[in-house]
Design a protein around this motif. Structure first.
Motif, PDB file in Angstrom:
ATOM      1  N   ILE A 243       0.863  -1.197   0.000  1.00 13.74           N
ATOM      2  CA  ILE A 243       0.000   0.000   0.000  1.00 13.74           C
ATOM      3  C   ILE A 243       0.891   1.236   0.000  1.00 13.74           C
ATOM      4  CG2 ILE A 243      -1.635   1.346   1.396  1.00 13.74           C
ATOM      5  CD1 ILE A 243      -2.715  -1.262   2.466  1.00 13.74           C
ATOM      6  N   LEU A 244       0.518   2.231  -0.772  1.00  9.50           N
ATOM      7  CA  LEU A 244       1.238   3.504  -0.767  1.00  9.50           C
ATOM      8  C   LEU A 244       0.395   4.519   0.007  1.00  9.50           C
ATOM      9  CD1 LEU A 244       2.473   3.677  -4.477  1.00  9.50           C
ATOM     10  CD2 LEU A 244       3.642   2.737  -2.478  1.00  9.50           C
ATOM     11  N   LEU A 245       0.963   5.030   1.101  1.00  7.15           N
ATOM     12  CA  LEU A 245       0.275   6.050   1.904  1.00  7.15           C
ATOM     13  C   LEU A 245       0.929   7.394   1.596  1.00  7.15           C
ATOM     14  CD1 LEU A 245      -1.790   6.761   4.106  1.00  7.15           C
ATOM     15  CD2 LEU A 245      -0.002   6.318   5.806  1.00  7.15           C
ATOM     16  N   PHE A 246       0.210   8.228   0.867  1.00 11.34           N
ATOM     17  CA  PHE A 246       0.732   9.549   0.492  1.00 11.34           C
ATOM     18  C   PHE A 246       0.515  10.500   1.666  1.00 11.34           C
ATOM     19  CE2 PHE A 246       0.022   7.402  -3.445  1.00 11.34           C
ATOM     20  CZ  PHE A 246       0.958   7.906  -4.332  1.00 11.34           C
ATOM     21  N   LEU A 247       1.599  11.110   2.124  1.00  7.30           N
ATOM     22  CA  LEU A 247       1.506  12.047   3.251  1.00  7.30           C
ATOM     23  C   LEU A 247       1.652  13.464   2.711  1.00  7.30           C
ATOM     24  CD1 LEU A 247       1.232  10.619   5.994  1.00  7.30           C
ATOM     25  CD2 LEU A 247       3.386  11.652   6.639  1.00  7.30           C
ATOM     26  N   ILE A 248       0.608  14.261   2.883  1.00  3.43           N
ATOM     27  CA  ILE A 248       0.623  15.644   2.396  1.00  3.43           C
ATOM     28  C   ILE A 248       0.228  16.551   3.560  1.00  3.43           C
ATOM     29  CG2 ILE A 248      -0.387  17.266   0.738  1.00  3.43           C
ATOM     30  CD1 ILE A 248      -0.970  14.810  -1.065  1.00  3.43           C
ATOM     31  N   PRO A 249       1.042  17.568   3.890  1.00  2.00           N
ATOM     32  CA  PRO A 249       0.711  18.425   5.035  1.00  2.00           C
ATOM     33  C   PRO A 249      -0.523  19.280   4.780  1.00  2.00           C
ATOM     34  CG  PRO A 249       2.732  19.174   3.942  1.00  2.00           C
ATOM     35  CD  PRO A 249       2.337  17.902   3.282  1.00  2.00           C
ATOM     36  N   ALA A 250      -1.255  19.545   5.847  1.00  2.00           N
ATOM     37  CA  ALA A 250      -2.501  20.313   5.736  1.00  2.00           C
ATOM     38  C   ALA A 250      -2.256  21.744   5.248  1.00  2.00           C
ATOM     39  CB  ALA A 250      -3.206  20.329   7.095  1.00  2.00           C
ATOM     40  N   ASP A 251      -1.042  22.270   5.450  1.00  2.00           N
ATOM     41  CA  ASP A 251      -0.769  23.655   5.023  1.00  2.00           C
ATOM     42  C   ASP A 251      -0.233  23.725   3.592  1.00  2.00           C
ATOM     43  OD1 ASP A 251       1.621  22.456   5.529  1.00  2.00           O
ATOM     44  OD2 ASP A 251       2.456  24.063   6.774  1.00  2.00           O
ATOM     45  N   ALA A 252      -0.313  22.612   2.857  1.00  2.00           N
ATOM     46  CA  ALA A 252       0.139  22.631   1.452  1.00  2.00           C
ATOM     47  C   ALA A 252      -0.775  23.552   0.635  1.00  2.00           C
ATOM     48  CB  ALA A 252       0.096  21.218   0.882  1.00  2.00           C
ATOM     49  N   PRO A 253      -0.218  24.299  -0.336  1.00  2.00           N
ATOM     50  CA  PRO A 253      -1.033  25.236  -1.130  1.00  2.00           C
ATOM     51  C   PRO A 253      -2.185  24.536  -1.862  1.00  2.00           C
ATOM     52  CG  PRO A 253       1.319  25.531  -1.576  1.00  2.00           C
ATOM     53  CD  PRO A 253       1.201  24.327  -0.720  1.00  2.00           C
ATOM     54  N   ASP A 254      -1.899  23.339  -2.416  1.00  2.00           N
ATOM     55  CA  ASP A 254      -2.934  22.600  -3.155  1.00  2.00           C
ATOM     56  C   ASP A 254      -2.685  21.105  -2.937  1.00  2.00           C
ATOM     57  OD1 ASP A 254      -4.574  21.303  -4.985  1.00  2.00           O
ATOM     58  OD2 ASP A 254      -4.377  22.877  -6.500  1.00  2.00           O
ATOM     59  N   ILE A 255      -3.508  20.477  -2.112  1.00  2.00           N
ATOM     60  CA  ILE A 255      -3.297  19.070  -1.736  1.00  2.00           C
ATOM     61  C   ILE A 255      -3.413  18.157  -2.947  1.00  2.00           C
ATOM     62  CG2 ILE A 255      -4.326  17.145  -0.438  1.00  2.00           C
ATOM     63  CD1 ILE A 255      -4.831  19.181   1.825  1.00  2.00           C
ATOM     64  N   ASN A 256      -4.425  18.383  -3.785  1.00  2.00           N
ATOM     65  CA  ASN A 256      -4.606  17.525  -4.963  1.00  2.00           C
ATOM     66  C   ASN A 256      -3.440  17.670  -5.937  1.00  2.00           C
ATOM     67  OD1 ASN A 256      -6.133  15.688  -6.619  1.00  2.00           O
ATOM     68  ND2 ASN A 256      -6.532  17.427  -7.969  1.00  2.00           N
ATOM     69  N   ALA A 257      -2.923  18.913  -6.114  1.00  2.00           N
ATOM     70  CA  ALA A 257      -1.794  19.138  -7.028  1.00  2.00           C
ATOM     71  C   ALA A 257      -0.551  18.403  -6.533  1.00  2.00           C
ATOM     72  CB  ALA A 257      -1.514  20.631  -7.162  1.00  2.00           C
TER      73      ALA A 257
END
Length: 331
Positions: A243-257
Protein backbone atom coordinates in the motif's frame (compact mmCIF):
# COMPACT_ATOMS: atom_id res chain seq x y z
CA UNK A 1 17.96 0.32 13.13
CA UNK A 2 20.06 3.46 12.86
CA UNK A 3 20.40 5.23 9.54
CA UNK A 4 24.10 4.44 9.26
CA UNK A 5 23.41 0.72 9.60
CA UNK A 6 20.97 0.61 6.69
CA UNK A 7 22.93 -0.65 3.67
CA UNK A 8 20.91 -1.40 0.55
CA UNK A 9 23.57 -1.52 -2.19
CA UNK A 10 26.63 -3.78 -2.26
CA UNK A 11 29.08 -4.80 -5.00
CA UNK A 12 31.08 -7.99 -4.62
CA UNK A 13 33.18 -10.58 -6.45
CA UNK A 14 32.10 -14.23 -6.30
CA UNK A 15 34.10 -17.25 -7.38
CA UNK A 16 33.04 -20.89 -7.42
CA UNK A 17 35.45 -23.85 -7.15
CA UNK A 18 37.28 -25.75 -9.91
CA UNK A 19 36.11 -29.28 -10.65
CA UNK A 20 38.64 -31.94 -9.61
CA UNK A 21 40.66 -33.89 -12.21
CA UNK A 22 39.76 -37.46 -13.07
CA UNK A 23 42.44 -40.01 -12.19
CA UNK A 24 44.52 -42.03 -14.67
CA UNK A 25 45.31 -45.18 -12.68
CA UNK A 26 45.72 -48.86 -13.52
CA UNK A 27 44.86 -51.45 -10.89
CA UNK A 28 47.93 -53.13 -9.37
CA UNK A 29 48.21 -55.60 -6.51
CA UNK A 30 50.02 -58.83 -5.64
CA UNK A 31 49.58 -61.45 -8.36
CA UNK A 32 47.69 -58.94 -10.54
CA UNK A 33 50.31 -57.19 -12.62
CA UNK A 34 48.03 -55.93 -15.34
CA UNK A 35 44.70 -54.92 -13.74
CA UNK A 36 42.29 -52.73 -15.66
CA UNK A 37 41.82 -48.97 -15.32
CA UNK A 38 40.39 -47.87 -11.95
CA UNK A 39 40.96 -44.10 -11.85
CA UNK A 40 38.13 -42.31 -9.99
CA UNK A 41 36.22 -39.16 -10.94
CA UNK A 42 37.05 -35.66 -9.76
CA UNK A 43 34.76 -33.93 -7.24
CA UNK A 44 32.46 -31.04 -8.11
CA UNK A 45 33.67 -27.52 -7.33
CA UNK A 46 31.76 -25.63 -4.65
CA UNK A 47 28.89 -23.28 -5.58
CA UNK A 48 28.37 -19.73 -4.29
CA UNK A 49 24.76 -19.63 -3.13
CA UNK A 50 22.60 -16.69 -2.01
CA UNK A 51 19.88 -17.58 0.51
CA UNK A 52 16.83 -15.56 1.58
CA UNK A 53 16.64 -14.76 5.31
CA UNK A 54 13.54 -13.02 6.67
CA UNK A 55 15.41 -11.95 9.83
CA UNK A 56 17.66 -9.60 7.85
CA UNK A 57 16.58 -6.06 6.94
CA UNK A 58 19.81 -4.75 5.45
CA UNK A 59 22.95 -5.76 3.50
CA UNK A 60 25.20 -4.37 6.24
CA UNK A 61 26.74 -7.79 7.01
CA UNK A 62 28.02 -7.99 3.39
CA UNK A 63 29.28 -4.41 3.15
CA UNK A 64 32.91 -5.31 3.89
CA UNK A 65 32.82 -8.89 2.56
CA UNK A 66 33.86 -8.05 -0.98
CA UNK A 67 34.98 -11.57 -2.06
CA UNK A 68 33.24 -14.92 -1.64
CA UNK A 69 35.18 -18.00 -2.81
CA UNK A 70 33.92 -21.57 -2.75
CA UNK A 71 36.17 -24.62 -2.31
CA UNK A 72 37.76 -26.59 -5.18
CA UNK A 73 36.76 -30.19 -5.93
CA UNK A 74 39.20 -32.94 -4.96
CA UNK A 75 40.98 -35.03 -7.61
CA UNK A 76 39.96 -38.63 -8.28
CA UNK A 77 42.24 -41.44 -7.13
CA UNK A 78 42.77 -45.20 -7.45
CA UNK A 79 40.16 -47.89 -6.77
CA UNK A 80 37.54 -45.71 -8.44
CA UNK A 81 37.64 -43.29 -5.51
CA UNK A 82 35.90 -40.05 -6.38
CA UNK A 83 37.33 -36.73 -5.24
CA UNK A 84 35.59 -34.78 -2.52
CA UNK A 85 33.12 -32.08 -3.58
CA UNK A 86 34.27 -28.52 -2.94
CA UNK A 87 32.68 -26.64 -0.05
CA UNK A 88 29.65 -24.55 -1.04
CA UNK A 89 29.65 -20.98 0.27
CA UNK A 90 26.37 -19.43 1.43
CA UNK A 91 25.57 -15.75 1.85
CA UNK A 92 22.29 -14.83 3.53
CA UNK A 93 20.46 -11.81 2.10
CA UNK A 94 17.25 -10.03 3.15
CA UNK A 95 14.04 -10.73 1.26
CA UNK A 96 13.59 -8.26 -1.59
CA UNK A 97 17.22 -8.46 -2.78
CA UNK A 98 17.77 -8.00 -6.53
CA UNK A 99 20.98 -9.55 -7.92
CA UNK A 100 22.57 -8.01 -11.03
CA UNK A 101 25.61 -8.81 -13.12
CA UNK A 102 27.75 -5.72 -12.50
CA UNK A 103 29.36 -5.69 -15.94
CA UNK A 104 26.19 -6.11 -18.06
CA UNK A 105 23.69 -4.64 -15.54
CA UNK A 106 21.43 -7.63 -16.33
CA UNK A 107 19.11 -8.75 -13.51
CA UNK A 108 20.05 -12.36 -12.73
CA UNK A 109 17.29 -13.07 -10.20
CA UNK A 110 15.43 -11.72 -7.16
CA UNK A 111 15.14 -13.37 -3.76
CA UNK A 112 11.72 -12.88 -2.19
CA UNK A 113 11.06 -15.98 -0.06
CA UNK A 114 12.42 -17.28 3.25
CA UNK A 115 15.00 -20.04 2.67
CA UNK A 116 15.04 -19.52 -1.13
CA UNK A 117 18.46 -20.56 -2.48
CA UNK A 118 19.90 -19.38 -5.81
CA UNK A 119 23.30 -20.30 -7.24
CA UNK A 120 25.14 -17.16 -8.34
CA UNK A 121 28.41 -18.91 -9.34
CA UNK A 122 28.25 -22.56 -10.42
CA UNK A 123 30.99 -24.92 -9.29
CA UNK A 124 32.95 -26.68 -12.04
CA UNK A 125 31.99 -30.28 -12.80
CA UNK A 126 34.54 -32.93 -11.86
CA UNK A 127 36.36 -34.77 -14.67
CA UNK A 128 35.75 -38.46 -15.34
CA UNK A 129 38.45 -40.98 -14.38
CA UNK A 130 39.94 -43.38 -16.90
CA UNK A 131 37.75 -46.32 -15.83
CA UNK A 132 34.81 -44.55 -17.56
CA UNK A 133 36.58 -44.81 -20.93
CA UNK A 134 37.27 -48.58 -20.91
CA UNK A 135 35.86 -50.35 -23.99
CA UNK A 136 36.37 -53.82 -25.49
CA UNK A 137 38.79 -52.31 -28.01
CA UNK A 138 40.50 -49.90 -25.60
CA UNK A 139 40.95 -51.81 -22.39
CA UNK A 140 43.66 -49.66 -20.79
CA UNK A 141 42.88 -45.99 -21.50
CA UNK A 142 45.66 -43.83 -20.17
CA UNK A 143 43.73 -40.58 -20.16
CA UNK A 144 41.03 -38.90 -18.03
CA UNK A 145 39.06 -35.66 -18.11
CA UNK A 146 40.27 -32.50 -16.42
CA UNK A 147 37.75 -30.75 -14.20
CA UNK A 148 35.67 -27.86 -15.56
CA UNK A 149 37.16 -24.51 -14.41
CA UNK A 150 35.52 -22.27 -11.82
CA UNK A 151 33.07 -19.49 -12.64
CA UNK A 152 33.67 -15.99 -11.35
CA UNK A 153 31.77 -12.74 -11.75
CA UNK A 154 31.14 -9.37 -10.20
CA UNK A 155 27.62 -8.96 -8.85
CA UNK A 156 25.63 -6.06 -7.44
CA UNK A 157 23.09 -6.64 -4.67
CA UNK A 158 20.26 -4.11 -4.43
CA UNK A 159 17.75 -4.26 -1.63
CA UNK A 160 14.18 -3.15 -2.33
CA UNK A 161 12.49 -2.82 1.04
CA UNK A 162 9.62 -5.26 1.59
CA UNK A 163 6.95 -3.50 3.63
CA UNK A 164 3.17 -3.56 3.87
CA UNK A 165 2.80 0.23 3.85
CA UNK A 166 5.21 2.70 2.23
CA UNK A 167 5.07 6.39 3.16
CA UNK A 168 5.33 8.61 0.09
CA UNK A 169 5.59 12.38 0.24
CA UNK A 170 7.64 15.50 -0.30
CA UNK A 171 10.55 16.25 2.05
CA UNK A 172 9.46 17.46 5.48
CA UNK A 173 5.87 16.19 5.09
CA UNK A 174 5.99 14.42 8.48
CA UNK A 175 6.70 10.84 7.37
CA UNK A 176 9.38 10.17 9.98
CA UNK A 177 7.24 11.72 12.73
CA UNK A 178 4.32 9.45 11.83
CA UNK A 179 6.59 6.39 11.82
CA UNK A 180 8.03 7.30 15.24
CA UNK A 181 4.54 7.66 16.73
CA UNK A 182 2.86 4.51 15.36
CA UNK A 183 5.90 2.20 15.68
CA UNK A 184 8.91 1.76 17.97
CA UNK A 185 11.27 3.01 15.25
CA UNK A 186 13.40 6.05 16.09
CA UNK A 187 14.08 7.80 12.78
CA UNK A 188 15.97 11.08 12.69
CA UNK A 189 13.49 13.99 12.85
CA UNK A 190 14.35 17.64 12.21
CA UNK A 191 12.83 20.76 10.71
CA UNK A 192 14.66 20.70 7.39
CA UNK A 193 14.30 18.88 4.08
CA UNK A 194 15.95 15.51 3.43
CA UNK A 195 16.40 14.72 7.11
CA UNK A 196 15.77 11.10 6.09
CA UNK A 197 18.43 9.84 3.68
CA UNK A 198 17.81 6.09 4.01
CA UNK A 199 14.54 4.14 4.43
CA UNK A 200 13.43 3.40 7.97
CA UNK A 201 11.27 0.40 8.88
CA UNK A 202 8.92 0.05 11.82
CA UNK A 203 6.39 -2.54 12.98
CA UNK A 204 2.93 -1.11 13.64
CA UNK A 205 1.12 -2.89 16.47
CA UNK A 206 -2.56 -3.39 15.72
CA UNK A 207 -5.38 -4.96 17.70
CA UNK A 208 -5.20 -8.57 18.99
CA UNK A 209 -1.40 -8.68 18.74
CA UNK A 210 -1.51 -8.30 14.95
CA UNK A 211 1.17 -6.24 13.22
CA UNK A 212 2.16 -4.81 9.85
CA UNK A 213 5.37 -3.22 8.56
CA UNK A 214 5.59 0.46 7.63
CA UNK A 215 8.48 2.01 5.70
CA UNK A 216 9.47 5.68 5.84
CA UNK A 217 11.06 6.44 2.46
CA UNK A 218 13.12 9.60 1.77
CA UNK A 219 11.12 12.50 0.35
CA UNK A 220 10.37 12.77 -3.34
CA UNK A 221 10.97 16.00 -5.25
CA UNK A 222 9.69 16.91 -8.69
CA UNK A 223 12.00 15.30 -11.24
CA UNK A 224 12.99 12.41 -8.97
CA UNK A 225 12.24 9.92 -11.78
CA UNK A 226 15.04 11.59 -13.78
CA UNK A 227 17.41 11.24 -10.84
CA UNK A 228 16.98 14.67 -9.22
CA UNK A 229 17.30 14.83 -5.44
CA UNK A 230 17.93 11.28 -4.29
CA UNK A 231 16.26 10.02 -7.48
CA UNK A 232 16.47 6.33 -8.23
CA UNK A 233 18.24 5.70 -4.95
CA UNK A 234 14.98 5.47 -3.04
CA UNK A 235 12.23 5.18 -5.67
CA UNK A 236 13.05 1.47 -6.00
CA UNK A 237 12.13 0.95 -2.35
CA UNK A 238 8.54 1.97 -3.09
CA UNK A 239 8.16 -0.83 -5.66
CA UNK A 240 7.81 -3.58 -3.05
CA UNK A 241 5.22 -1.99 -0.76
CA UNK A 242 1.65 -3.36 -0.79
CA UNK A 243 0.00 0.00 0.00
CA UNK A 244 1.24 3.50 -0.77
CA UNK A 245 0.27 6.05 1.90
CA UNK A 246 0.73 9.55 0.49
CA UNK A 247 1.51 12.05 3.25
CA UNK A 248 0.62 15.64 2.40
CA UNK A 249 0.71 18.42 5.03
CA UNK A 250 -2.50 20.31 5.74
CA UNK A 251 -0.77 23.65 5.02
CA UNK A 252 0.14 22.63 1.45
CA UNK A 253 -1.03 25.24 -1.13
CA UNK A 254 -2.93 22.60 -3.15
CA UNK A 255 -3.30 19.07 -1.74
CA UNK A 256 -4.61 17.52 -4.96
CA UNK A 257 -1.79 19.14 -7.03
CA UNK A 258 0.84 17.73 -4.66
CA UNK A 259 -0.74 14.29 -4.87
CA UNK A 260 -0.71 14.45 -8.70
CA UNK A 261 2.98 15.46 -8.76
CA UNK A 262 3.92 12.55 -6.47
CA UNK A 263 1.82 10.15 -8.53
CA UNK A 264 3.38 11.38 -11.77
CA UNK A 265 6.90 10.73 -10.44
CA UNK A 266 5.92 7.16 -9.58
CA UNK A 267 4.28 6.72 -12.99
CA UNK A 268 7.39 7.92 -14.82
CA UNK A 269 9.66 5.70 -12.76
CA UNK A 270 7.53 2.53 -13.05
CA UNK A 271 3.91 2.61 -14.31
CA UNK A 272 3.19 -0.67 -12.47
CA UNK A 273 3.31 1.22 -9.17
CA UNK A 274 -0.05 2.77 -10.01
CA UNK A 275 -1.64 -0.68 -9.64
CA UNK A 276 -1.04 -0.58 -5.87
CA UNK A 277 -3.68 0.42 -3.32
CA UNK A 278 -3.30 4.10 -2.41
CA UNK A 279 -4.49 6.36 0.36
CA UNK A 280 -3.80 9.97 1.40
CA UNK A 281 -3.07 11.06 4.96
CA UNK A 282 -3.32 14.83 5.45
CA UNK A 283 -0.72 15.43 8.15
CA UNK A 284 -0.27 18.32 10.59
CA UNK A 285 -4.07 18.70 10.71
CA UNK A 286 -3.93 19.87 14.35
CA UNK A 287 -3.32 23.30 12.77
CA UNK A 288 -6.89 23.25 11.38
CA UNK A 289 -9.99 24.16 13.35
CA UNK A 290 -13.23 22.25 12.79
CA UNK A 291 -14.67 24.85 10.44
CA UNK A 292 -11.61 24.92 8.19
CA UNK A 293 -11.42 21.13 8.22
CA UNK A 294 -15.09 20.91 7.11
CA UNK A 295 -14.43 23.36 4.27
CA UNK A 296 -11.37 21.41 3.11
CA UNK A 297 -13.28 18.15 3.31
CA UNK A 298 -16.04 19.49 1.10
CA UNK A 299 -13.47 20.64 -1.47
CA UNK A 300 -11.35 17.45 -1.34
CA UNK A 301 -14.38 15.18 -1.79
CA UNK A 302 -14.82 16.72 -5.26
CA UNK A 303 -11.21 16.38 -6.47
CA UNK A 304 -9.41 13.50 -4.71
CA UNK A 305 -9.89 10.15 -6.50
CA UNK A 306 -8.80 7.99 -3.53
CA UNK A 307 -9.71 7.80 0.19
CA UNK A 308 -8.07 10.32 2.53
CA UNK A 309 -7.88 10.98 6.24
CA UNK A 310 -6.89 13.92 8.46
CA UNK A 311 -4.18 13.01 10.98
CA UNK A 312 -1.78 14.68 13.37
CA UNK A 313 1.22 12.69 14.56
CA UNK A 314 2.21 15.26 17.18
CA UNK A 315 -1.30 15.64 18.65
CA UNK A 316 -1.97 11.91 17.95
CA UNK A 317 -5.25 12.64 16.19
CA UNK A 318 -6.80 10.23 13.69
CA UNK A 319 -4.03 7.61 14.07
CA UNK A 320 -6.31 4.79 15.27
CA UNK A 321 -8.68 5.43 12.35
CA UNK A 322 -5.67 5.47 9.99
CA UNK A 323 -4.46 2.10 11.28
CA UNK A 324 -7.99 0.69 10.91
CA UNK A 325 -8.16 1.86 7.28
CA UNK A 326 -4.71 0.48 6.43
CA UNK A 327 -5.48 -2.86 8.09
CA UNK A 328 -8.71 -3.11 6.12
CA UNK A 329 -6.86 -2.41 2.86
CA UNK A 330 -4.16 -4.96 3.71
CA UNK A 331 -6.71 -7.67 4.45
Amino acid sequence: MTEGNFVDYVKMHVSSGNGGKGSVHLHREKFITKGGPDGGDGGRGGHVILRGNSNLWTLLHLKFKRHIRAGHGGHGSKSRSSGEDGQDMYADVPLGTVVRDTETDEILFEITEEGEERIVAQGGKGGLGNWNFKTPTNQTPRYAQPGIPLEERFITLELKVLADVGLVGFPNAGKSTLLSVVTSAKPKIADYEFTTLKPNLGIVKYRDFQTFVMADIPGIIEGAAEGKGLGYYFLRHIERNSILLFLIPADAPDINAQYEILLDELRRYNPEMLDKDRMIAISKSDMLDDELKAEMKEELDKVLPIPYQFISSVAQQGLTELKDSLWKMLN
